[in-house]
Design a protein around this motif. Sequence first.
Motif, PDB file in Angstrom:
ATOM      1  N   LEU A  63       0.823  -1.204   0.000  1.00 20.63           N
ATOM      2  CA  LEU A  63       0.000   0.000   0.000  1.00 20.63           C
ATOM      3  C   LEU A  63       0.861   1.259   0.000  1.00 20.63           C
ATOM      4  O   LEU A  63       0.567   2.236  -0.681  1.00 20.63           O
ATOM      5  CB  LEU A  63      -0.928   0.001   1.215  1.00 20.63           C
ATOM      6  N   LEU A  64       1.943   1.244   0.782  1.00 22.33           N
ATOM      7  CA  LEU A  64       2.834   2.398   0.841  1.00 22.33           C
ATOM      8  C   LEU A  64       3.538   2.636  -0.488  1.00 22.33           C
ATOM      9  O   LEU A  64       3.843   3.782  -0.843  1.00 22.33           O
ATOM     10  CB  LEU A  64       3.874   2.204   1.953  1.00 22.33           C
ATOM     11  N   ASN A  65       3.794   1.561  -1.228  1.00 22.02           N
ATOM     12  CA  ASN A  65       4.574   1.673  -2.457  1.00 22.02           C
ATOM     13  C   ASN A  65       3.726   1.595  -3.716  1.00 22.02           C
ATOM     14  O   ASN A  65       4.270   1.510  -4.823  1.00 22.02           O
ATOM     15  CB  ASN A  65       5.627   0.552  -2.500  1.00 22.02           C
ATOM     16  N   LYS A  66       2.427   1.646  -3.595  1.00 15.80           N
ATOM     17  CA  LYS A  66       1.555   1.371  -4.734  1.00 15.80           C
ATOM     18  C   LYS A  66       1.732   2.366  -5.876  1.00 15.80           C
ATOM     19  O   LYS A  66       1.426   2.060  -7.019  1.00 15.80           O
ATOM     20  CB  LYS A  66       0.090   1.331  -4.292  1.00 15.80           C
ATOM     21  N   ASP A  67       2.234   3.571  -5.582  1.00 18.10           N
ATOM     22  CA  ASP A  67       2.403   4.568  -6.631  1.00 18.10           C
ATOM     23  C   ASP A  67       3.841   4.615  -7.169  1.00 18.10           C
ATOM     24  O   ASP A  67       4.138   5.447  -8.031  1.00 18.10           O
ATOM     25  CB  ASP A  67       2.010   5.953  -6.098  1.00 18.10           C
ATOM     26  N   LEU A  68       4.706   3.754  -6.640  1.00 25.51           N
ATOM     27  CA  LEU A  68       6.097   3.750  -7.106  1.00 25.51           C
ATOM     28  C   LEU A  68       6.259   2.837  -8.322  1.00 25.51           C
ATOM     29  O   LEU A  68       5.605   1.797  -8.412  1.00 25.51           O
ATOM     30  CB  LEU A  68       7.030   3.263  -5.990  1.00 25.51           C
ATOM     31  N   PRO A  69       7.132   3.190  -9.254  1.00 24.57           N
ATOM     32  CA  PRO A  69       7.430   2.287 -10.373  1.00 24.57           C
ATOM     33  C   PRO A  69       7.999   0.967  -9.859  1.00 24.57           C
ATOM     34  O   PRO A  69       8.606   0.907  -8.785  1.00 24.57           O
ATOM     35  CB  PRO A  69       8.471   3.068 -11.192  1.00 24.57           C
ATOM     36  N   GLU A  70       7.835  -0.091 -10.657  1.00 23.83           N
ATOM     37  CA  GLU A  70       8.282  -1.415 -10.236  1.00 23.83           C
ATOM     38  C   GLU A  70       9.784  -1.457  -9.975  1.00 23.83           C
ATOM     39  O   GLU A  70      10.247  -2.190  -9.094  1.00 23.83           O
ATOM     40  CB  GLU A  70       7.912  -2.448 -11.306  1.00 23.83           C
ATOM     41  N   ASN A  71      10.568  -0.671 -10.719  1.00 24.27           N
ATOM     42  CA  ASN A  71      12.020  -0.723 -10.574  1.00 24.27           C
ATOM     43  C   ASN A  71      12.557   0.351  -9.633  1.00 24.27           C
ATOM     44  O   ASN A  71      13.764   0.573  -9.569  1.00 24.27           O
ATOM     45  CB  ASN A  71      12.695  -0.585 -11.934  1.00 24.27           C
ATOM     46  N   ASP A  72      11.712   1.029  -8.901  1.00 20.33           N
ATOM     47  CA  ASP A  72      12.152   2.086  -7.982  1.00 20.33           C
ATOM     48  C   ASP A  72      12.907   1.447  -6.813  1.00 20.33           C
ATOM     49  O   ASP A  72      12.387   0.544  -6.150  1.00 20.33           O
ATOM     50  CB  ASP A  72      10.947   2.867  -7.461  1.00 20.33           C
ATOM     51  N   PRO A  73      14.138   1.878  -6.539  1.00 17.15           N
ATOM     52  CA  PRO A  73      14.929   1.283  -5.443  1.00 17.15           C
ATOM     53  C   PRO A  73      14.290   1.486  -4.070  1.00 17.15           C
ATOM     54  O   PRO A  73      14.635   0.769  -3.123  1.00 17.15           O
ATOM     55  CB  PRO A  73      16.278   2.002  -5.549  1.00 17.15           C
ATOM     56  N   SER A  74      13.378   2.441  -3.949  1.00 22.49           N
ATOM     57  CA  SER A  74      12.718   2.658  -2.663  1.00 22.49           C
ATOM     58  C   SER A  74      11.917   1.442  -2.214  1.00 22.49           C
ATOM     59  O   SER A  74      11.637   1.270  -1.028  1.00 22.49           O
ATOM     60  CB  SER A  74      11.779   3.874  -2.754  1.00 22.49           C
ATOM     61  N   ARG A  75      11.560   0.604  -3.171  1.00 21.00           N
ATOM     62  CA  ARG A  75      10.800  -0.592  -2.815  1.00 21.00           C
ATOM     63  C   ARG A  75      11.617  -1.572  -1.973  1.00 21.00           C
ATOM     64  O   ARG A  75      11.061  -2.460  -1.333  1.00 21.00           O
ATOM     65  CB  ARG A  75      10.307  -1.301  -4.076  1.00 21.00           C
ATOM     66  N   ASN A  76      12.921  -1.394  -1.954  1.00 20.05           N
ATOM     67  CA  ASN A  76      13.783  -2.315  -1.213  1.00 20.05           C
ATOM     68  C   ASN A  76      13.927  -1.934   0.254  1.00 20.05           C
ATOM     69  O   ASN A  76      14.627  -2.614   1.006  1.00 20.05           O
ATOM     70  CB  ASN A  76      15.176  -2.364  -1.862  1.00 20.05           C
ATOM     71  N   GLN A  77      13.288  -0.838   0.667  1.00 24.97           N
ATOM     72  CA  GLN A  77      13.391  -0.377   2.041  1.00 24.97           C
ATOM     73  C   GLN A  77      12.026  -0.472   2.718  1.00 24.97           C
ATOM     74  O   GLN A  77      10.975  -0.322   2.076  1.00 24.97           O
ATOM     75  CB  GLN A  77      13.892   1.073   2.086  1.00 24.97           C
ATOM     76  N   LEU A  78      12.035  -0.700   4.024  1.00 26.94           N
ATOM     77  CA  LEU A  78      10.789  -0.731   4.797  1.00 26.94           C
ATOM     78  C   LEU A  78      10.434   0.686   5.219  1.00 26.94           C
ATOM     79  O   LEU A  78      11.251   1.407   5.797  1.00 26.94           O
ATOM     80  CB  LEU A  78      10.950  -1.627   6.035  1.00 26.94           C
ATOM     81  N   TRP A  79       9.200   1.065   4.927  1.00 24.93           N
ATOM     82  CA  TRP A  79       8.750   2.421   5.200  1.00 24.93           C
ATOM     83  C   TRP A  79       7.660   2.437   6.280  1.00 24.93           C
ATOM     84  O   TRP A  79       6.898   1.480   6.419  1.00 24.93           O
ATOM     85  CB  TRP A  79       8.190   3.079   3.935  1.00 24.93           C
ATOM     86  N   ALA A  80       7.616   3.548   7.005  1.00 22.62           N
ATOM     87  CA  ALA A  80       6.538   3.756   7.980  1.00 22.62           C
ATOM     88  C   ALA A  80       5.498   4.720   7.449  1.00 22.62           C
ATOM     89  O   ALA A  80       4.326   4.641   7.815  1.00 22.62           O
ATOM     90  CB  ALA A  80       7.101   4.298   9.299  1.00 22.62           C
TER      91      ALA A  80
END
Length: 862
Positions: A647-664
């Motif tokens: 849910l937090l990453n739903k607007d990020l592109p599939e290859n965005d490196p931010s997906r590799n980090q846990l977000w609050a």
Amino acid sequence: MGDLESFSALFHTATEFQPLPYQTRLALEPTFPELLNVPTGMGKTAAVVMGWVWKRWYAGPVVRNVTPRRLVYCLPLRSLVDQVSGEVTTWLRRLGLDKIGVHVLMAGQVDRIWESNPENDEVLIGTQDQLLSRALNRGYGIGRARWPMDFGLLHNDVWWILDEVQLMGGGGMFTTAQFEAFRRQFGTYGAAHTTWMSATLDRQWLETVDFAPYLDQVCELNLNEQDLQHEVVGQRMFAKKTLSWTDLIVSGSDAKNPKTYAQNLATKIVQEHQPGTLTLVIVNRVNRAQQVYQTLVKKSPAKYLLLLHSRFRARDRQNLQSYLKTWALEDCVLIATQAVEAGVDISARTLVTELAPWPSLVQRFGRCNRYGEAPESPAEKSARVFVVDVDDTSDACIPYAAEDLQQAREWLQELSQVGPADLPLHSLGKPSGSVLRRRDLLDLFDTTPDLAGLDLDISPFVREVHDTDVQVYWRRVEKDGPHEHDWPPTQDEVCAVSLTQMKEYLTVKKSDQTRRPRVWLWDWLTGKWAGLQEKNPVPGQVFLLDSELGGYGPNLGFLPGSWDPVPVTATALPERGTQEELSNDDDPQTFLGYRVALTEHLYDVGRAAADMVEHFQTALGAPPLTAVVEAANWHDVGKAHPVFQALLNKDLPENDPSRNQLWAKSGPFRPVNRDAQTDYSQPQLRATVVPSPGDAETADGGDFAEAGSTIPLRRSRIRHELASALAYLAAHQPGNPDLQRDLVAYLVASHHGKVRMSLRSFPGETVPPAVMGRSERLFARGVWEGDVLPPVTLGDGTQLPEQILRLNWMLLGRGVEGWSWLDRTTRLLATYGPFRLAWLETMLRVADWRASAQEANIDGRR
């Protein structure tokens, strides 16, 4: 300068009057009187407010330390709140004590400043309905998630002031007595006191099952000889007010159709009004007051004519009260109801009142020649009181009991003067009403709704059942119904309406078939508007009405039969704050428009919690509160759940490196369609599932997911705090008894106010797919048995390994992982008591709020 001179100077600076002797005694004596029994017009409000200011800010350290930081001023009528809050604000400003917050608690109020700063000194002023419902953990007109916070703050470190208790009714009065007994029995963080105030106070009213043992110990403050010798007190006590009976009587037919009665009463008002003075007319029902006002509009004997009752919107009521302050000093007729019986500081030369119970009459008499300023001669210029009789054999006596009117009539017939010194002391007897029992309070601690989304009915504990209210407000409603931005209402547009009036409105508006439904209610469970389908509204509910259908006038108040369009007072849509939750699944503190790493947020909240704990351990002498800090370090671990991260990453592109980090926290949340399944084909919405114990024994392959495989999660929402609590238990040997561990787990689960005493699934949840041949798996609030959390670094640097989430604690009794969740929370409730346990919840929630607010201001975040 001694304390006496210092307090006198302080009181004069604030109020511009010298204190009366009893006001000085209240402030300078180290005790907190439970009973304040002084005649009307003697400044009880100033006595308790200035007494609290002195004790809290200027007295010696011993008294300061036992004086609560929150003063809660409870009024029986909504119309009094604005006046009292205005006075208190002015007094504090004159003293340079603007740092003391003054907050109004009424339906529609979304200000959370007082909740966000529990260590600050605050004055909370509100109605009986709002304050008692919040103290019962079922706050009228506010979101369910906020109930435990208000409950905790209104029972710890608090001094309750109950003003004009004779107007509260038995149910509300008994509840306040039981509260005081329960606070003494269960214990609180910080001192807690209660003071009941009235001109007709009888201590037997407080003789409830749990408070009765304490009655012999209560301290009562009355006027003594020193007070009576004071010039100001003497002038008010011995003021002359001549009593006369009119030849009018309110009949049963007048109760149903008051037009003829209103014409006759208007004629009497015209005859008795003294030009250049205030004439006050008090009737017992809003509809009669409105009819008298409409009649007098055509033939008013005074320059100004006003109508005042409790069924006005806040802004309109404030306007009327501001007019009254000026017009009452000139040439004015004020038509009113019981709304002026308490707290309204006016002095009429002429009073016309319908017969009412003795305590109400005493208050009404106190609004005539209040300060003894009227001349005693000539007779036509003196203060006069006219009483209109009421037929107590018919519906005309409503809202009062016939026997109360009969007793008042008998006592009045013996009098010719009704000044304070002329009124005999009568034993009024104990009122009737429901009594809050210990079991009731403990049941109310659990805020989980039943399967239909309903709760325990607290209205009998708030006030008399026949005298309960709902709240309404008006907006322009399109054909497709109201929109999300129409909730919540603003404070200025809310109008209190009796159940009887609301039922009449529903009946009248039902005749128009152009659009259905006519009335809307915000459904907190779904986060959507729902049309009201039932004929019987529930006390405390807040309804949205279509402004085009009428039902209100700015000068008349709520008028069910009116079809004139209602002016919409909301000049702008109410801003939804970062803490305002609109539904059970809402999580506004997460989707804030900026990103914060999970470890960073856990650290920030842990630090904020540690600062608060340090303050309160010093200020309140509270025991070590390490559980709050530990809970802060774990509270959002559940956000590592794959569903939540998706849910937090739903607007990020599939290859965005931010997906590799846990977000609050992430960018603004665009809710998914709650009626549709999430697109679970996305890779990030698939996760490892570990079977429950025993799954391998029944595995048969087939079409079911294998142990350790990935399956589509099919979840668009999840209560991350439940996942956090389950992870904490899994990491801390849940099978062994440990009260501290269970307290931490409870605080983690409850830090949004949505997962507390019980664990269960809600209607509409997605049923999880089978694993290893088992078609039945436990699930609750979006968490499924066997879900796996990835490794997480806590705020203190601790490396948390992968955690398997188990839900066996949903089951009753003792299982593989030890006692059930309900057993654990029940033991916590028995150990800490409801008030202290709710206060601990509040500390963690406030720490979370503060850390989130600080994070928003770092690196240009907004």
